[in-house]
Design a protein around this motif. Structure first.
Motif, short mmCIF file in Angstrom:
data_model
loop_
_atom_site.label_atom_id
_atom_site.label_comp_id
_atom_site.label_asym_id
_atom_site.label_seq_id
_atom_site.Cartn_x
_atom_site.Cartn_y
_atom_site.Cartn_z
N LYS A 24 0.84 -1.21 0.00
CA LYS A 24 0.00 0.00 0.00
C LYS A 24 0.87 1.25 0.00
O LYS A 24 0.66 2.18 -0.78
CB LYS A 24 -0.92 0.02 1.23
N GLN A 37 -7.73 -1.88 -3.44
CA GLN A 37 -8.19 -2.38 -2.15
C GLN A 37 -9.37 -3.34 -2.26
O GLN A 37 -9.34 -4.42 -1.69
CB GLN A 37 -8.55 -1.23 -1.22
N CYS A 52 -2.71 -9.10 -2.22
CA CYS A 52 -2.97 -7.74 -2.66
C CYS A 52 -2.78 -7.67 -4.17
O CYS A 52 -2.07 -8.47 -4.77
CB CYS A 52 -2.08 -6.73 -1.94
#
Length: 100
Positions: A24, A37, A52
């Motif tokens: 992130k 996200q 992710c």
């Protein structure tokens, strides 16, 4: 023999929630990268593995990189795909590995 490149990330002192935070933060520091996200959370829920998805908005492929936990402290880029067209040809797929 032609083959898809693989990249494994072995983490010695980083725990599962931290690796997601690292990606992130990476996307926050570089303009062309975006942390997806919603998609990341959906994949984590579907697979029960911390994962992710990060998106590179620079190349004509508009690639998304799926990074997921393989086993304890080992993560891997398990797929690179085009958000609009899905498949990326092998040679171009392998070149994209060099961007990460």
């Amino acid at each position: 023999m032609k083959t898809y490149q693989e990249l494994n990330l072995k983490l010695k002192k980083v725990y599962d929630p931290e690796i997601i935070e690292i990606f992130k933060k990476f996307t926050q520091h570089f303009n062309d990268w975006t942390y997806l996200q919603k998609e990341s959370e959906e994949h984590t829920k579907e697979t029960s593995k911390p994962s992710c998805i990060i998106f590179l908005d620079e190349d004509h492929h508009k690639p998304s990189f799926l990074i997921t936990k393989i086993k304890d402290k080992l993560y891997s880029i398990v797929n690179i795909f085009n958000s609009q067209h899905g498949h990326i040809p092998m040679l171009e797929y392998n070149v994209l590995f060099k961007t990460i």
